[in-house]
Design a protein around this motif. Sequence first.
Motif, PDB file in Angstrom:
ATOM      1  N   ARG A   1      -1.992 -15.367   3.165  1.00 21.09           N
ATOM      2  CA  ARG A   1      -1.086 -16.484   3.434  1.00 21.09           C
ATOM      3  C   ARG A   1       0.337 -16.154   2.997  1.00 21.09           C
ATOM      4  NH1 ARG A   1      -2.720 -20.608   0.286  1.00 21.09           N
ATOM      5  NH2 ARG A   1      -4.760 -19.843  -0.380  1.00 21.09           N
ATOM      6  N   MET A   2       0.471 -15.453   1.880  1.00 22.38           N
ATOM      7  CA  MET A   2       1.808 -15.063   1.431  1.00 22.38           C
ATOM      8  C   MET A   2       2.371 -13.924   2.281  1.00 22.38           C
ATOM      9  SD  MET A   2       3.211 -14.379  -2.396  1.00 22.38           S
ATOM     10  CE  MET A   2       3.432 -16.150  -2.607  1.00 22.38           C
ATOM     11  N   ARG A   3       1.488 -13.081   2.798  1.00 21.32           N
ATOM     12  CA  ARG A   3       1.909 -11.939   3.623  1.00 21.32           C
ATOM     13  C   ARG A   3       2.610 -12.403   4.910  1.00 21.32           C
ATOM     14  NH1 ARG A   3       0.190  -9.227   7.926  1.00 21.32           N
ATOM     15  NH2 ARG A   3       0.264  -6.918   7.988  1.00 21.32           N
ATOM     16  N   ARG A   4       2.326 -13.629   5.354  1.00 19.41           N
ATOM     17  CA  ARG A   4       2.887 -14.127   6.617  1.00 19.41           C
ATOM     18  C   ARG A   4       4.414 -14.155   6.616  1.00 19.41           C
ATOM     19  NH1 ARG A   4      -1.091 -19.335   6.730  1.00 19.41           N
ATOM     20  NH2 ARG A   4      -3.048 -18.234   7.227  1.00 19.41           N
ATOM     21  N   SER A   5       5.026 -14.258   5.442  1.00 21.66           N
ATOM     22  CA  SER A   5       6.489 -14.319   5.371  1.00 21.66           C
ATOM     23  C   SER A   5       7.113 -12.944   5.111  1.00 21.66           C
ATOM     24  CB  SER A   5       6.917 -15.285   4.263  1.00 21.66           C
ATOM     25  OG  SER A   5       6.412 -14.858   3.005  1.00 21.66           O
ATOM     26  N   HIS A   6       6.292 -11.899   5.098  1.00 19.85           N
ATOM     27  CA  HIS A   6       6.796 -10.546   4.832  1.00 19.85           C
ATOM     28  C   HIS A   6       7.447  -9.954   6.074  1.00 19.85           C
ATOM     29  CE1 HIS A   6       6.645  -6.226   3.716  1.00 19.85           C
ATOM     30  NE2 HIS A   6       6.609  -6.661   2.465  1.00 19.85           N
ATOM     31  N   LYS A   7       8.394  -9.063   5.859  1.00 18.14           N
ATOM     32  CA  LYS A   7       9.104  -8.392   6.957  1.00 18.14           C
ATOM     33  C   LYS A   7       8.148  -7.660   7.894  1.00 18.14           C
ATOM     34  CE  LYS A   7      12.723  -4.897   7.652  1.00 18.14           C
ATOM     35  NZ  LYS A   7      13.631  -3.953   6.941  1.00 18.14           N
ATOM     36  N   LEU A   8       7.022  -7.175   7.339  1.00 19.68           N
ATOM     37  CA  LEU A   8       6.048  -6.396   8.126  1.00 19.68           C
ATOM     38  C   LEU A   8       4.838  -7.242   8.528  1.00 19.68           C
ATOM     39  CD1 LEU A   8       6.130  -3.070   6.053  1.00 19.68           C
ATOM     40  CD2 LEU A   8       7.408  -3.611   8.127  1.00 19.68           C
ATOM     41  N   ALA A   9       5.007  -8.540   8.556  1.00 20.90           N
ATOM     42  CA  ALA A   9       3.883  -9.446   8.843  1.00 20.90           C
ATOM     43  C   ALA A   9       3.241  -9.178  10.194  1.00 20.90           C
ATOM     44  CB  ALA A   9       4.350 -10.897   8.767  1.00 20.90           C
ATOM     45  N   ASP A  10       4.000  -8.710  11.165  1.00 14.55           N
ATOM     46  CA  ASP A  10       3.459  -8.490  12.513  1.00 14.55           C
ATOM     47  C   ASP A  10       2.831  -7.114  12.696  1.00 14.55           C
ATOM     48  OD1 ASP A  10       4.246 -11.024  13.294  1.00 14.55           O
ATOM     49  OD2 ASP A  10       6.215 -10.347  13.967  1.00 14.55           O
ATOM     50  N   THR A  11       2.822  -6.280  11.661  1.00 19.12           N
ATOM     51  CA  THR A  11       2.223  -4.952  11.758  1.00 19.12           C
ATOM     52  C   THR A  11       0.731  -5.023  11.461  1.00 19.12           C
ATOM     53  OG1 THR A  11       2.693  -4.439   9.441  1.00 19.12           O
ATOM     54  CG2 THR A  11       4.392  -3.859  11.081  1.00 19.12           C
ATOM     55  N   ASP A  12       0.008  -3.950  11.795  1.00 23.31           N
ATOM     56  CA  ASP A  12      -1.442  -3.940  11.616  1.00 23.31           C
ATOM     57  C   ASP A  12      -1.870  -3.721  10.169  1.00 23.31           C
ATOM     58  OD1 ASP A  12      -1.892  -4.357  14.296  1.00 23.31           O
ATOM     59  OD2 ASP A  12      -1.928  -2.219  14.783  1.00 23.31           O
ATOM     60  N   ALA A  13      -1.077  -2.964   9.414  1.00 23.24           N
ATOM     61  CA  ALA A  13      -1.483  -2.581   8.059  1.00 23.24           C
ATOM     62  C   ALA A  13      -1.749  -3.817   7.201  1.00 23.24           C
ATOM     63  CB  ALA A  13      -0.420  -1.713   7.413  1.00 23.24           C
ATOM     64  N   LEU A  14      -2.901  -3.843   6.544  1.00 22.09           N
ATOM     65  CA  LEU A  14      -3.257  -4.994   5.720  1.00 22.09           C
ATOM     66  C   LEU A  14      -2.328  -5.134   4.523  1.00 22.09           C
ATOM     67  CD1 LEU A  14      -5.110  -7.289   4.778  1.00 22.09           C
ATOM     68  CD2 LEU A  14      -6.647  -5.560   3.805  1.00 22.09           C
ATOM     69  N   TRP A  15      -2.043  -4.031   3.858  1.00 27.67           N
ATOM     70  CA  TRP A  15      -1.300  -4.095   2.599  1.00 27.67           C
ATOM     71  C   TRP A  15       0.182  -3.818   2.831  1.00 27.67           C
ATOM     72  CZ3 TRP A  15      -4.666  -6.351  -0.234  1.00 27.67           C
ATOM     73  CH2 TRP A  15      -6.021  -6.022  -0.130  1.00 27.67           C
ATOM     74  N   VAL A  16       1.027  -4.620   2.229  1.00 26.33           N
ATOM     75  CA  VAL A  16       2.473  -4.439   2.346  1.00 26.33           C
ATOM     76  C   VAL A  16       3.071  -4.379   0.946  1.00 26.33           C
ATOM     77  CG1 VAL A  16       2.674  -5.537   4.600  1.00 26.33           C
ATOM     78  CG2 VAL A  16       2.836  -6.942   2.518  1.00 26.33           C
ATOM     79  N   GLY A  17       4.254  -3.755   0.861  1.00 26.74           N
ATOM     80  CA  GLY A  17       4.922  -3.618  -0.424  1.00 26.74           C
ATOM     81  C   GLY A  17       5.935  -4.728  -0.659  1.00 26.74           C
ATOM     82  N   VAL A  18       6.482  -4.756  -1.850  1.00 21.83           N
ATOM     83  CA  VAL A  18       7.496  -5.763  -2.166  1.00 21.83           C
ATOM     84  C   VAL A  18       8.831  -5.335  -1.559  1.00 21.83           C
ATOM     85  CG1 VAL A  18       6.351  -6.498  -4.279  1.00 21.83           C
ATOM     86  CG2 VAL A  18       7.994  -4.633  -4.374  1.00 21.83           C
ATOM     87  N   GLY A  19       9.716  -6.296  -1.366  1.00 23.84           N
ATOM     88  CA  GLY A  19      11.040  -5.992  -0.830  1.00 23.84           C
ATOM     89  C   GLY A  19      11.025  -5.560   0.617  1.00 23.84           C
ATOM     90  N   GLY A  20      10.008  -5.993   1.372  1.00 17.13           N
ATOM     91  CA  GLY A  20       9.957  -5.649   2.790  1.00 17.13           C
ATOM     92  C   GLY A  20       9.487  -4.249   3.093  1.00 17.13           C
ATOM     93  N   LYS A  21       8.976  -3.543   2.088  1.00 24.34           N
ATOM     94  CA  LYS A  21       8.575  -2.142   2.272  1.00 24.34           C
ATOM     95  C   LYS A  21       7.094  -2.031   2.636  1.00 24.34           C
ATOM     96  CE  LYS A  21      12.003  -0.448  -1.059  1.00 24.34           C
ATOM     97  NZ  LYS A  21      12.208   0.266  -2.332  1.00 24.34           N
ATOM     98  N   SER A  22       6.723  -0.842   3.111  1.00 23.98           N
ATOM     99  CA  SER A  22       5.320  -0.560   3.387  1.00 23.98           C
ATOM    100  C   SER A  22       4.621  -0.200   2.073  1.00 23.98           C
ATOM    101  CB  SER A  22       5.190   0.583   4.400  1.00 23.98           C
ATOM    102  OG  SER A  22       5.820   1.753   3.898  1.00 23.98           O
ATOM    103  N   PHE A  23       3.319   0.006   2.126  1.00 23.74           N
ATOM    104  CA  PHE A  23       2.519   0.228   0.922  1.00 23.74           C
ATOM    105  C   PHE A  23       1.561   1.380   1.187  1.00 23.74           C
ATOM    106  CE2 PHE A  23      -1.062  -1.017  -1.950  1.00 23.74           C
ATOM    107  CZ  PHE A  23      -0.359  -1.024  -3.150  1.00 23.74           C
ATOM    108  N   ALA A  24       1.643   2.427   0.360  1.00 23.04           N
ATOM    109  CA  ALA A  24       0.803   3.608   0.567  1.00 23.04           C
ATOM    110  C   ALA A  24       0.138   4.013  -0.750  1.00 23.04           C
ATOM    111  CB  ALA A  24       1.642   4.748   1.130  1.00 23.04           C
ATOM    112  N   TYR A  25      -0.474   5.197  -0.767  1.00 27.38           N
ATOM    113  CA  TYR A  25      -1.302   5.619  -1.899  1.00 27.38           C
ATOM    114  C   TYR A  25      -0.540   5.593  -3.221  1.00 27.38           C
ATOM    115  CZ  TYR A  25      -4.130   8.435  -5.026  1.00 27.38           C
ATOM    116  OH  TYR A  25      -4.841   8.873  -6.114  1.00 27.38           O
ATOM    117  N   PHE A  26       0.664   6.156  -3.242  1.00 22.74           N
ATOM    118  CA  PHE A  26       1.376   6.247  -4.521  1.00 22.74           C
ATOM    119  C   PHE A  26       1.766   4.863  -5.033  1.00 22.74           C
ATOM    120  CE2 PHE A  26       2.030  10.537  -2.769  1.00 22.74           C
ATOM    121  CZ  PHE A  26       1.461  11.264  -3.813  1.00 22.74           C
ATOM    122  N   GLY A  27       2.066   3.948  -4.116  1.00 21.11           N
ATOM    123  CA  GLY A  27       2.331   2.573  -4.522  1.00 21.11           C
ATOM    124  C   GLY A  27       1.100   1.931  -5.133  1.00 21.11           C
TER     125      GLY A  27
END
Length: 299
Positions: free
Chosen positions: A197-223
């Motif tokens: 529900r909180m992810r809906r307001s993220h910059k990457l909300a329309d992308t497929d990746a489930l996990w997103v980072g803070v500040g509009g960034k993507s989220f990967a292994y090192f994160g």
Amino acid sequence: MPEPLPELRPLLDSWELSLRAVNKSPTTITSYKRGVRLFIEWCERTEHRAELTRPLVQTYIAELIEEGKEANTVRLRLAALRAFARWLVEEAELSDDPLVGIKQPKIPTKVVEALTDDQLRDLIAACKGKGLRDRRDEAIVRLMAETGIRSNELIALAVSDLDLQRGLVTIRRGKGAKGRIAPFGPQTAAALDRYLRMRRSHKLADTDALWVGVGGKSFAYFGLNDTLRDRATRAGIGGFHLHLLRHTFATRWLRSNGSEGGLMAVAGWSSRSMVDRYTGASASERAAVEARGLGLGDL
């Protein structure tokens, strides 16, 4: 006169292309290339010509053991060199495979203690909060601890891989390119729902990746690694690493009298030996509990 052996470093990119062509996972490709690259660097550092010969590989493996490398590290390094040698033969870069029949050395496997239930509760509590990162991290910890999902599998999840109503996550590309479905309970479903529900307001909300980072960034292994290590520090858990949650999942499954067959299916294991590897530290404890229940001394 013996045939000259090929230079290894220039062939790494070609090998990577062939691995991609046979649909090896990105994790396997990275692990294989790293294993061969480290061997080449060792050759250069020790002033050996970087070539694939049985005596040289055996010397390399012996030095890894002397340095105190863990059993799994040595196994992965040798597996990478074996795979590379097979490819060199297939591509006629070598006439014969020099590593055929070379045996894995017997190295004591490091015992990994799973998190206790109290530590796991503390880790979840350290994620509490109303921000995106807080809700994401709690959902991640709960999902990893309840399903045993690997870190790379977790990062690869899409939003559509979750079925919150039925409590199921579809892991489409597990280790060895094998997919599976893992169940989770209401608390994990609720944590995932709060995050989504909180992810809906993220910059990457329309992308497929489930996990997103803070500040509009993507989220990967090192994160993932950095954020969960930080949560573990806040929870007072020393020596935390991502794989510890998979050990914890497997141990808690068996402590709760779950079957080994069920554990293997949910964890994505095809070998029974993996059960011992992941739950060895708690085997004596479980045996003691079982023995007390049997009442063999009640004569």
